[in-house]
Scaffold this motif. Structure first.
Motif, PDB file in Angstrom:
ATOM      1  N   UNK A 139       0.843  -1.188   0.000  1.00 14.67           N
ATOM      2  CA  UNK A 139       0.000   0.000   0.000  1.00 14.67           C
ATOM      3  C   UNK A 139       0.879   1.239   0.000  1.00 14.67           C
ATOM      4  N   UNK A 140       0.499   2.233  -0.769  1.00 13.71           N
ATOM      5  CA  UNK A 140       1.294   3.457  -0.841  1.00 13.71           C
ATOM      6  C   UNK A 140       1.281   4.195   0.494  1.00 13.71           C
ATOM      7  N   UNK A 141       2.271   5.028   0.713  1.00 15.62           N
ATOM      8  CA  UNK A 141       2.432   5.740   1.982  1.00 15.62           C
ATOM      9  C   UNK A 141       1.168   6.499   2.379  1.00 15.62           C
ATOM     10  N   UNK A 142       0.498   7.114   1.397  1.00 21.11           N
ATOM     11  CA  UNK A 142      -0.698   7.900   1.692  1.00 21.11           C
ATOM     12  C   UNK A 142      -1.846   7.091   2.260  1.00 21.11           C
ATOM     13  N   UNK A 143      -1.795   5.772   2.111  1.00 21.85           N
ATOM     14  CA  UNK A 143      -2.834   4.904   2.670  1.00 21.85           C
ATOM     15  C   UNK A 143      -2.983   5.123   4.169  1.00 21.85           C
ATOM     16  N   UNK A 144      -1.868   5.379   4.847  1.00 25.35           N
ATOM     17  CA  UNK A 144      -1.876   5.491   6.300  1.00 25.35           C
ATOM     18  C   UNK A 144      -2.246   6.890   6.780  1.00 25.35           C
ATOM     19  N   UNK A 145      -2.479   7.780   5.827  1.00 27.01           N
ATOM     20  CA  UNK A 145      -2.934   9.126   6.150  1.00 27.01           C
ATOM     21  C   UNK A 145      -4.368   9.354   5.697  1.00 27.01           C
ATOM     22  N   UNK A 146      -4.917   8.381   4.957  1.00 29.97           N
ATOM     23  CA  UNK A 146      -6.224   8.548   4.339  1.00 29.97           C
ATOM     24  C   UNK A 146      -7.345   8.597   5.370  1.00 29.97           C
ATOM     25  N   UNK A 147      -8.311   9.447   5.127  1.00 33.30           N
ATOM     26  CA  UNK A 147      -9.506   9.502   5.969  1.00 33.30           C
ATOM     27  C   UNK A 147     -10.567   8.524   5.467  1.00 33.30           C
ATOM     28  N   UNK A 148     -10.432   8.070   4.214  1.00 34.46           N
ATOM     29  CA  UNK A 148     -11.343   7.076   3.655  1.00 34.46           C
ATOM     30  C   UNK A 148     -10.827   5.687   4.049  1.00 34.46           C
ATOM     31  N   UNK A 149     -11.312   5.178   5.178  1.00 39.95           N
ATOM     32  CA  UNK A 149     -10.793   3.929   5.704  1.00 39.95           C
ATOM     33  C   UNK A 149     -11.160   2.730   4.843  1.00 39.95           C
ATOM     34  N   UNK A 150     -12.254   2.826   4.094  1.00 41.22           N
ATOM     35  CA  UNK A 150     -12.646   1.714   3.220  1.00 41.22           C
ATOM     36  C   UNK A 150     -11.636   1.537   2.096  1.00 41.22           C
ATOM     37  N   UNK A 151     -11.244   2.647   1.468  1.00 39.97           N
ATOM     38  CA  UNK A 151     -10.239   2.599   0.393  1.00 39.97           C
ATOM     39  C   UNK A 151      -8.911   2.090   0.950  1.00 39.97           C
ATOM     40  N   UNK A 152      -8.501   2.630   2.083  1.00 41.90           N
ATOM     41  CA  UNK A 152      -7.241   2.228   2.686  1.00 41.90           C
ATOM     42  C   UNK A 152      -7.264   0.742   3.044  1.00 41.90           C
ATOM     43  N   UNK A 153      -8.378   0.277   3.551  1.00 38.53           N
ATOM     44  CA  UNK A 153      -8.483  -1.133   3.912  1.00 38.53           C
ATOM     45  C   UNK A 153      -8.353  -2.059   2.724  1.00 38.53           C
ATOM     46  N   UNK A 154      -8.908  -1.668   1.591  1.00 41.04           N
ATOM     47  CA  UNK A 154      -8.806  -2.504   0.388  1.00 41.04           C
ATOM     48  C   UNK A 154      -7.364  -2.548  -0.114  1.00 41.04           C
ATOM     49  N   UNK A 155      -6.667  -1.420  -0.017  1.00 43.71           N
ATOM     50  CA  UNK A 155      -5.263  -1.390  -0.434  1.00 43.71           C
ATOM     51  C   UNK A 155      -4.413  -2.295   0.464  1.00 43.71           C
ATOM     52  N   UNK A 156      -4.678  -2.258   1.757  1.00 46.33           N
ATOM     53  CA  UNK A 156      -3.927  -3.083   2.692  1.00 46.33           C
ATOM     54  C   UNK A 156      -4.260  -4.565   2.521  1.00 46.33           C
ATOM     55  N   UNK A 157      -5.508  -4.866   2.226  1.00 48.07           N
ATOM     56  CA  UNK A 157      -5.894  -6.260   1.985  1.00 48.07           C
ATOM     57  C   UNK A 157      -5.171  -6.832   0.769  1.00 48.07           C
ATOM     58  N   UNK A 158      -5.043  -6.024  -0.278  1.00 41.67           N
ATOM     59  CA  UNK A 158      -4.336  -6.481  -1.466  1.00 41.67           C
ATOM     60  C   UNK A 158      -2.879  -6.780  -1.136  1.00 41.67           C
ATOM     61  N   UNK A 159      -2.251  -5.874  -0.402  1.00 44.40           N
ATOM     62  CA  UNK A 159      -0.854  -6.074  -0.015  1.00 44.40           C
ATOM     63  C   UNK A 159      -0.704  -7.310   0.861  1.00 44.40           C
ATOM     64  N   UNK A 160      -1.604  -7.479   1.801  1.00 44.33           N
ATOM     65  CA  UNK A 160      -1.533  -8.624   2.706  1.00 44.33           C
ATOM     66  C   UNK A 160      -1.707  -9.948   1.951  1.00 44.33           C
ATOM     67  N   UNK A 161      -2.554  -9.954   0.946  1.00 41.76           N
ATOM     68  CA  UNK A 161      -2.733 -11.169   0.157  1.00 41.76           C
ATOM     69  C   UNK A 161      -1.429 -11.629  -0.467  1.00 41.76           C
ATOM     70  N   UNK A 162      -0.633 -10.673  -0.954  1.00 39.96           N
ATOM     71  CA  UNK A 162       0.678 -11.025  -1.503  1.00 39.96           C
ATOM     72  C   UNK A 162       1.598 -11.577  -0.420  1.00 39.96           C
ATOM     73  N   UNK A 163       1.561 -10.979   0.755  1.00 46.20           N
ATOM     74  CA  UNK A 163       2.418 -11.425   1.863  1.00 46.20           C
ATOM     75  C   UNK A 163       2.094 -12.867   2.239  1.00 46.20           C
ATOM     76  N   UNK A 164       0.814 -13.199   2.292  1.00 40.02           N
ATOM     77  CA  UNK A 164       0.411 -14.567   2.633  1.00 40.02           C
ATOM     78  C   UNK A 164       0.947 -15.556   1.601  1.00 40.02           C
ATOM     79  N   UNK A 165       0.803 -15.224   0.317  1.00 42.33           N
ATOM     80  CA  UNK A 165       1.288 -16.105  -0.745  1.00 42.33           C
ATOM     81  C   UNK A 165       2.798 -16.298  -0.638  1.00 42.33           C
ATOM     82  N   UNK A 166       3.509 -15.201  -0.363  1.00 41.94           N
ATOM     83  CA  UNK A 166       4.964 -15.282  -0.218  1.00 41.94           C
ATOM     84  C   UNK A 166       5.346 -16.114   0.997  1.00 41.94           C
ATOM     85  N   UNK A 167       4.618 -15.955   2.085  1.00 43.39           N
ATOM     86  CA  UNK A 167       4.921 -16.707   3.310  1.00 43.39           C
ATOM     87  C   UNK A 167       4.747 -18.201   3.078  1.00 43.39           C
TER      88      UNK A 167
END
Length: 388
Positions: A139-167
């Motif tokens: 997720x881009x740096x601005x994700x952690x400053x965003x007031x739109x938590x739904x958008x930020x959550x989707x970005x983090x979920x996408x990133x986490x999905x990659x982490x799980x696959x890598x793990x």
């Protein structure tokens, strides 16, 4: 006349700089939010395809990568030729584009900056461990400053999905009895907490965990830690435990982090508001808020100006866990000047400030886990010539 005009110009410039610094101190978060938060709606397709973790190219650090940045070591240290432990390291945010919510794994700028962070952070593990660090659509740096938590959550979920696959690929590549260390920083620590809860806690993998290092993201002792299946580290040779801290110089303002921390439920489902933020002091890893003097700091890793390396400076600073959950390093150290976040947050330097102590900590816990001394590939402290 020319001299007087010159002095007026200098005076005006000084006033502008002072005004800028005051503005940054008072409104730093608002300025950063306007500059860094994506203006477009979240779309997964803009992040491109995920990495192929069956190939070394899908990793920034991998046993088969000859350009692995985690094999670097400062003068006086060296990487182990045949490490006995494997580390899964989740990189911090190194994507700062506000045009999209997630960084493509092929983004050259993201990978170049990520390699710099790995060199200064994950290199501390190479004395006894082989580091695996996946490239993921973070997720881009601005994700952690965003007031739109739904958008930020989707970005983090996408990133986490990659982490799980890598793990999963990481675990599949290890011998069944190989000890593992799980580590990360910032966004990496956030994903690591979720990974511990969903993929490690309550599984046979727990018995193989030497330790977890997850600084740069707040963790609630009461609302988060119980869901991770591991206790906090409180003694020097304890294994199967977790460390977390957030470094601030004085005067510090942890208010924005605390506000975000308090606004959501923890991983256990319990509200975080009013709970204790875990703080581990990397200088001694003991419970409590006793200040540890700089004489116990074996060495901070002071980055080169381009962040491609650094040098060890012993006894540079002390540290103390404070009641509000931050790790106070006292007055801002002169050697660390770039990328200081609002509130005197030394977030970028959570690992480098305590590099030598953390390296010694890793080696000590790995030896304790094995039940016998693992031949160290580097000293637990800087070599004598580095202490002169």
């Amino acid at each position: 006349m020319l001299a007087r005009r010159f002095l007026w110009v200098i005076a005006i410039l000084i006033m502008l700089v002072i005004a800028g610094l005051i503005g940054y101190w008072l409104f730093g978060m608002q300025i950063m939010r306007a500059a860094m938060v994506p203006g477009e709606a979240f779309t997964a397709s803009t992040a491109g395809p995920p990495a192929d973790y069956s190939k070394p190219a899908g990793w920034s650090a991998h046993p088969q990568r000859t350009d692995d940045p985690t094999r670097w070591a400062p003068q006086g240290y060296r990487a182990a030729p045949a490490p006995a432990v494997a580390v899964f390291y989740i990189q911090p945010t190194s994507f700062f584009d506000r045009k999209r919510w997630n960084g493509p794994v092929a983004d050259a700028g993201m990978n170049e900056q990520g390699d710099k962070f790995l060199r200064l952070q994950a290199s501390l593990f190479n004395g006894v461990a082989q580091v695996w660090a996946p490239r993921y659509r973070q997720a881009t740096f601005g994700t952690f400053l965003a007031t739109d938590t739904a958008m930020a959550g989707r970005a983090l979920d996408l990133a986490y999905g990659d982490v799980v696959t890598a793990f999963e690929a990481f675990i599949a590549a290890q011998p069944a009895d190989r000890p593992i260390i799980l580590a990360g920083h910032s966004q990496g620590s956030l994903h690591l907490y979720r990974l511990l809860k969903e993929r490690v806690a309550g599984t046979p993998l727990m018995a193989r965990v030497v330790a977890v290092y997850a600084p740069g993201w707040p963790l609630s002792v009461e609302a988060d830690l119980p869901a991770l299946g591991l206790p906090a580290c409180t003694t020097a040779e304890q294994t199967g435990c977790l460390q977390s801290w957030q470094s601030f110089a004085e005067p510090a303002d942890i208010g924005p982090i605390r506000a975000t921390f308090d606004s959501a439920d923890g991983l256990s489902g319990r509200p975080r508001r009013g709970t204790t933020m875990l703080c581990t002091n990397p200088l001694n890893v003991e419970a409590g808020t006793r200040r540890i003097d700089q004489s116990e700091n074996l060495g901070s890793l002071v980055p080169a100006i381009d962040f491609t390396g650094g040098t060890i400076t012993p006894r540079g600073l002390g540290a103390q866990c404070m009641a509000d959950g931050r790790l106070s390093i006292g007055e801002a150290p002169a050697e660390f000047t770039a990328f200081i976040l609002p509130g005197n947050n030394f977030h970028v330097y959570d690992y480098p400030l305590f590099w030598a102590n953390l390296r010694a900590d890793v080696e000590r816990r790995a030896s304790a886990f094995a039940g016998a001394s693992i031949p160290a590939a580097s000293p637990a402290a800087p070599l004598p010539e580095d202490l002169d």
